[in-house]
Design a protein around this motif. Structure first.
Motif, mmCIF file in Angstrom:
data_model
loop_
_atom_site.group_PDB
_atom_site.id
_atom_site.type_symbol
_atom_site.label_atom_id
_atom_site.label_comp_id
_atom_site.label_asym_id
_atom_site.label_seq_id
_atom_site.Cartn_x
_atom_site.Cartn_y
_atom_site.Cartn_z
ATOM 1 N N PRO A 169 0.814 -1.224 0.000
ATOM 2 C CA PRO A 169 0.000 0.000 0.000
ATOM 3 C C PRO A 169 0.842 1.266 0.000
ATOM 4 N N GLU A 170 0.245 2.323 -0.588
ATOM 5 C CA GLU A 170 0.941 3.621 -0.584
ATOM 6 C C GLU A 170 0.309 4.519 0.465
ATOM 7 N N PHE A 171 1.108 5.444 0.978
ATOM 8 C CA PHE A 171 0.611 6.386 1.984
ATOM 9 C C PHE A 171 0.923 7.824 1.556
ATOM 10 N N LEU A 172 0.842 8.068 0.251
ATOM 11 C CA LEU A 172 1.221 9.386 -0.282
ATOM 12 C C LEU A 172 0.101 10.391 -0.105
ATOM 13 N N ARG A 173 0.480 11.585 0.287
ATOM 14 C CA ARG A 173 -0.507 12.664 0.330
ATOM 15 C C ARG A 173 -0.377 13.489 -0.935
ATOM 16 N N GLU A 174 -1.493 13.826 -1.546
ATOM 17 C CA GLU A 174 -1.427 14.704 -2.707
ATOM 18 C C GLU A 174 -0.823 16.026 -2.263
ATOM 19 N N GLY A 175 -0.019 16.591 -3.118
ATOM 20 C CA GLY A 175 0.617 17.863 -2.773
ATOM 21 C C GLY A 175 1.994 17.661 -2.171
ATOM 22 N N LYS A 242 -9.914 10.843 13.101
ATOM 23 C CA LYS A 242 -9.262 11.856 13.936
ATOM 24 C C LYS A 242 -9.791 13.251 13.563
ATOM 25 N N ILE A 243 -9.939 13.491 12.245
ATOM 26 C CA ILE A 243 -10.438 14.800 11.802
ATOM 27 C C ILE A 243 -11.911 14.959 12.189
ATOM 28 N N SER A 244 -12.710 13.904 11.965
ATOM 29 C CA SER A 244 -14.125 14.013 12.355
ATOM 30 C C SER A 244 -14.233 14.232 13.857
ATOM 31 N N GLN A 276 -0.827 15.958 14.714
ATOM 32 C CA GLN A 276 -1.222 16.094 13.305
ATOM 33 C C GLN A 276 -2.669 15.659 13.076
ATOM 34 N N PHE A 277 -3.250 16.177 11.990
ATOM 35 C CA PHE A 277 -4.625 15.854 11.613
ATOM 36 C C PHE A 277 -5.618 16.210 12.722
ATOM 37 N N LEU A 278 -5.347 17.353 13.335
ATOM 38 C CA LEU A 278 -6.266 17.864 14.363
ATOM 39 C C LEU A 278 -6.747 19.256 13.981
ATOM 40 N N ASN A 279 -6.677 19.592 12.687
ATOM 41 C CA ASN A 279 -7.187 20.906 12.266
ATOM 42 C C ASN A 279 -8.676 20.795 11.973
ATOM 43 N N TRP A 284 -13.141 16.592 5.605
ATOM 44 C CA TRP A 284 -12.158 16.015 4.683
ATOM 45 C C TRP A 284 -12.797 15.620 3.357
ATOM 46 N N GLY A 285 -11.970 15.701 2.298
ATOM 47 C CA GLY A 285 -12.413 15.285 0.968
ATOM 48 C C GLY A 285 -11.286 14.548 0.284
ATOM 49 N N GLY A 286 -11.253 14.643 -1.045
ATOM 50 C CA GLY A 286 -10.166 14.004 -1.778
ATOM 51 C C GLY A 286 -10.545 12.641 -2.317
ATOM 52 N N SER A 287 -9.574 12.016 -2.935
ATOM 53 C CA SER A 287 -9.854 10.754 -3.621
ATOM 54 C C SER A 287 -9.693 9.560 -2.700
ATOM 55 N N CYS A 288 -9.209 9.782 -1.470
ATOM 56 C CA CYS A 288 -8.883 8.616 -0.631
ATOM 57 C C CYS A 288 -9.808 8.438 0.570
ATOM 58 N N PHE A 289 -9.857 9.437 1.448
ATOM 59 C CA PHE A 289 -10.607 9.226 2.691
ATOM 60 C C PHE A 289 -12.077 8.844 2.439
ATOM 61 N N PRO A 290 -12.819 9.635 1.629
ATOM 62 C CA PRO A 290 -14.232 9.283 1.460
ATOM 63 C C PRO A 290 -14.399 7.867 0.891
ATOM 64 N N ALA A 346 -9.900 23.333 -4.518
ATOM 65 C CA ALA A 346 -9.223 22.033 -4.368
ATOM 66 C C ALA A 346 -9.538 21.445 -2.995
ATOM 67 N N PHE A 347 -9.506 20.121 -2.880
ATOM 68 C CA PHE A 347 -9.903 19.514 -1.592
ATOM 69 C C PHE A 347 -8.907 19.826 -0.489
ATOM 70 N N LYS A 348 -7.717 20.287 -0.890
ATOM 71 C CA LYS A 348 -6.726 20.781 0.069
ATOM 72 C C LYS A 348 -5.694 21.584 -0.727
ATOM 73 N N PRO A 349 -4.828 22.355 -0.071
ATOM 74 C CA PRO A 349 -3.877 23.170 -0.825
ATOM 75 C C PRO A 349 -2.829 22.334 -1.568
HETATM 76 N N1 UPG Z 1 -7.779 17.546 6.679
HETATM 77 C C1 UPG Z 1 -8.449 18.244 7.675
HETATM 78 N N2 UPG Z 1 -7.803 18.454 8.868
HETATM 79 C C2 UPG Z 1 -6.547 18.008 9.113
HETATM 80 C C3 UPG Z 1 -5.873 17.307 8.091
HETATM 81 C C4 UPG Z 1 -6.519 17.089 6.892
HETATM 82 O O1 UPG Z 1 -9.598 18.653 7.509
HETATM 83 O O2 UPG Z 1 -6.059 18.231 10.223
HETATM 84 C C5 UPG Z 1 -8.452 17.260 5.406
HETATM 85 C C6 UPG Z 1 -7.817 17.921 4.200
HETATM 86 O O3 UPG Z 1 -8.307 19.225 4.032
HETATM 87 C C7 UPG Z 1 -8.250 16.997 3.090
HETATM 88 C C8 UPG Z 1 -8.334 15.615 3.749
HETATM 89 O O4 UPG Z 1 -8.336 15.866 5.139
HETATM 90 O O5 UPG Z 1 -9.530 17.352 2.617
HETATM 91 C C9 UPG Z 1 -7.224 14.663 3.390
HETATM 92 O O6 UPG Z 1 -5.955 15.285 3.563
HETATM 93 P P1 UPG Z 1 -4.592 14.500 3.318
HETATM 94 O O7 UPG Z 1 -4.572 13.259 4.129
HETATM 95 O O8 UPG Z 1 -3.485 15.449 3.511
HETATM 96 O O9 UPG Z 1 -4.714 14.196 1.778
HETATM 97 P P2 UPG Z 1 -4.654 12.917 0.816
HETATM 98 O O10 UPG Z 1 -3.768 13.299 -0.304
HETATM 99 O O11 UPG Z 1 -6.069 12.509 0.532
HETATM 100 O O12 UPG Z 1 -3.888 11.743 1.616
HETATM 101 C C10 UPG Z 1 -4.564 10.686 2.306
HETATM 102 C C11 UPG Z 1 -3.565 10.110 3.324
HETATM 103 C C12 UPG Z 1 -2.400 9.439 2.605
HETATM 104 C C13 UPG Z 1 -2.971 8.380 1.637
HETATM 105 C C14 UPG Z 1 -3.909 9.071 0.661
HETATM 106 C C15 UPG Z 1 -4.536 8.100 -0.330
HETATM 107 O O13 UPG Z 1 -3.086 11.146 4.178
HETATM 108 O O14 UPG Z 1 -1.553 8.796 3.552
HETATM 109 O O15 UPG Z 1 -1.950 7.743 0.908
HETATM 110 O O16 UPG Z 1 -4.972 9.674 1.411
HETATM 111 O O17 UPG Z 1 -5.019 6.951 0.303
#
Ligand code: UPG
Length: 458
Positions: A169-175, A242-244, A276-279, A284-290, A346-349
């Motif tokens: 598995p990968e753990f990359l954050r976009e950006g 953690k974010i929720s 971390q991840f306490l903002n 949260w959005g993006g292609s991974c978490f949801p 964008a779902f994050k910067p």
């Molecule tokens: N976010 C918050 N509060 C925080 C941190 C993040 O609201 O304290 C939001 C952020 O705005 C974004 C979302 O959480 O909408 C996800 O952020 P982040 O995790 O930085 O972005 P991703 O690029 O989606 O990365 C996640 C995992 C990474 C994994 C990837 C794909 O962090 O480890 O590889 O998803 O699975």
């Protein structure tokens, strides 16, 4: 080593480019011929800091090449990464059709030489076995003889296969995907055999067995296939939870007059919690978490388990966007006919990704309520955003978005938004309300400019 990467999306392209940088010969394959052609010309399909330069240097060094031919990749590479997309279906379960197609095609092109087939796409627990079955099925399918056979399919006896499946598995954050690849907290390998584990150790030797004495080895976690698959989901589900969690605390803070930023800072100093991840923010959005949290709930269900905590994680995130609308309603009362400026799509910067972006969901809700919505993002273009929200207006200037607006909502914490002259913001905005959906502006400075500051949990 010779490495094939099948699928040049986010993960595939970054992984391929980084493996080439550490000295492997990498063939990146995609069935989108136009995309392959653009990559050959150095045009990136995604915005990711540092990626374009890295790809260019790898191509120049001869270690990275692009192709649309799966046969070529399977023939040349001893390690084959599957890095195709696994988007969510409407019921939350992942759509594995791309993985299925690739696994079968890989099988069709395999010969009897040993290969390691690596699942890097986020796939449900149990997919390793399923990919093995598909590769074997593919190998049993009829294979058309090479060009020149007049188009007649020639049945060949299936080769005796020697391959192992690995989950990595990968753990990359976009950006920060390139930085994350070079500086991972751990590398996870779910392997079926010692031989496969050895191949992966060699592949990742730059990280796990560095030659330079000043570089600390990255922890390598070797597990069975199912555990490696689960690690990915568990990590993302934990971070999303953690974010929720902090968003829920923020919602209580607002009601009791506490400041969630201070609460987060103090609880984060406890090493068991971590800072971390306490903002708190718009969720949260993006292609991974949801996708991944929904998929884990769906896996639980499939195996007769009800994931009540993860359902709450999803529910809190869903209502968190609605709270932005509630805040606007509280300040402006009537929303119909109002103009709302949104900063950040964008779902994050530091990314142009708008998949499951909270900003677009808020924009859609505002449009449905009869507002005019004018948005700005430093990277996301009008054309990109309007594919998802056709009625959204997008301006290339953040300040221009404010003209005639009754309120400003900051939905993505791009650093430049915190640097604007607030007197100018105040002059341009018709209304007085600033909803800081990411707690990224200075409350006192906004108030000092004669504006009403509305944050999240503070
Ligand atoms: N976010 C918050 N509060 C925080 C941190 C993040 O609201 O304290 C939001 C952020 O705005 C974004 C979302 O959480 O909408 C996800 O952020 P982040 O995790 O930085 O972005 P991703 O690029 O989606 O990365 C996640 C995992 C990474 C994994 C990837 C794909 O962090 O480890 O590889 O998803 O699975």
């Amino acid at each position: 080593m010779k490495v094939g990467v099948i699928g040049t999306g986010y993960v595939g392209l970054v992984t391929g480019a980084c493996l080439a940088r550490v000295g492997h010969q990498v063939f990146c394959m995609d069935n989108d011929t136009a995309k392959v052609e653009r990559l050959k010309q150095g045009i990136m399909p995604i915005y990711e800091p540092g990626l374009e330069e890295l790809v260019q240097q790898d191509v120049d060094s001869g270690l990275l090449s692009f192709t649309d031919s799966l046969a070529t990749v399977v023939q040349h590479a001893e390690v084959l990464f599957i890095t195709v997309g696994t988007p969510s279906r409407p019921d939350g379960s992942p759509d594995l059709s791309a993985v299925r197609a690739v696994a079968r095609s890989v099988g069709q092109h395999l010969d009897s030489r040993y290969r390691v087939i690596v699942n890097k796409s986020t796939v449900p627990v149990g997919s390793g076995n399923w990919v093995r079955m598909l590769v074997e099925d593919g190998a049993r399918s009829p294979v058309a003889a090479a060009a020149g056979d007049g188009g007649v399919a020639v049945l060949q006896a299936p080769p005796e296969l020697h391959f192992d499946i690995v989950s990595n598995p990968e753990f990359l954050r976009e950006g920060s995907a390139v930085w994350d690849t070079f500086n991972p907290d751990r590398i996870v390998i779910g392997a079926e055999s010692e031989r496969a584990e050895q191949v992966m150790r060699e592949l990742y030797s730059y990280w796990v067995a560095p030659e330079e004495p000043d570089r600390t080895p990255v922890p390598l976690v070797v597990t069975d296939l199912a555990s490696a698959e689960m690690i990915k989901y568990a990590a993302n589900a934990f971070l999303a939870t953690k974010i929720s969690f902090i968003n829920e605390i923020a919602n209580i803070c607002e009601r009791v007059g506490a400041d969630v930023s201070r609460v987060a800072q103090a609880i984060g100093l406890d090493k068991r919690i971590g800072n971390q991840f306490l903002n708190a923010g718009a969720g949260w959005g993006g292609s991974c978490f949801p996708k991944d949290v929904s998929a884990l709930v769906s896996t639980g269900q499939e195996y007769g388990y009800e994931c009540s905590l993860l359902r709450a994680t999803l529910a809190v995130n869903d209502t968190q966007r609605k709270r932005i609308i509630e805040k606007l309603q509280r300040e402006l009362r009537i929303l119909k006919g109002r103009t709302i400026a949104i900063w950040g799509l964008a779902f994050k910067p530091h990314t142009d990704d708008i998949r499951s972006a909270p900003a677009l969901e808020v924009a859609t809700q505002l449009l449905n309520l009869g507002c005019r919505v004018v948005a700005h993002d430093p990277i996301v273009t009008a054309a990109q955003a309007q594919v998802q929200v056709p009625d959204l207006q997008v301006t290339p200037s953040a300040l221009a978005a404010l003209e005639q607006a009754d309120a400003l909502v900051v939905m993505t914490e791009w650093p430049e938004y915190a640097q604007f002259d607030l007197a100018e913001v105040s002059r341009l905005l018709r209304g007085r309300v600033v909803v800081d959906g990411r707690n990224c502006l200075k409350r006192e400075a906004v108030q000092g400019a004669g504006l009403v500051y509305v944050g999240i949990g503070r």
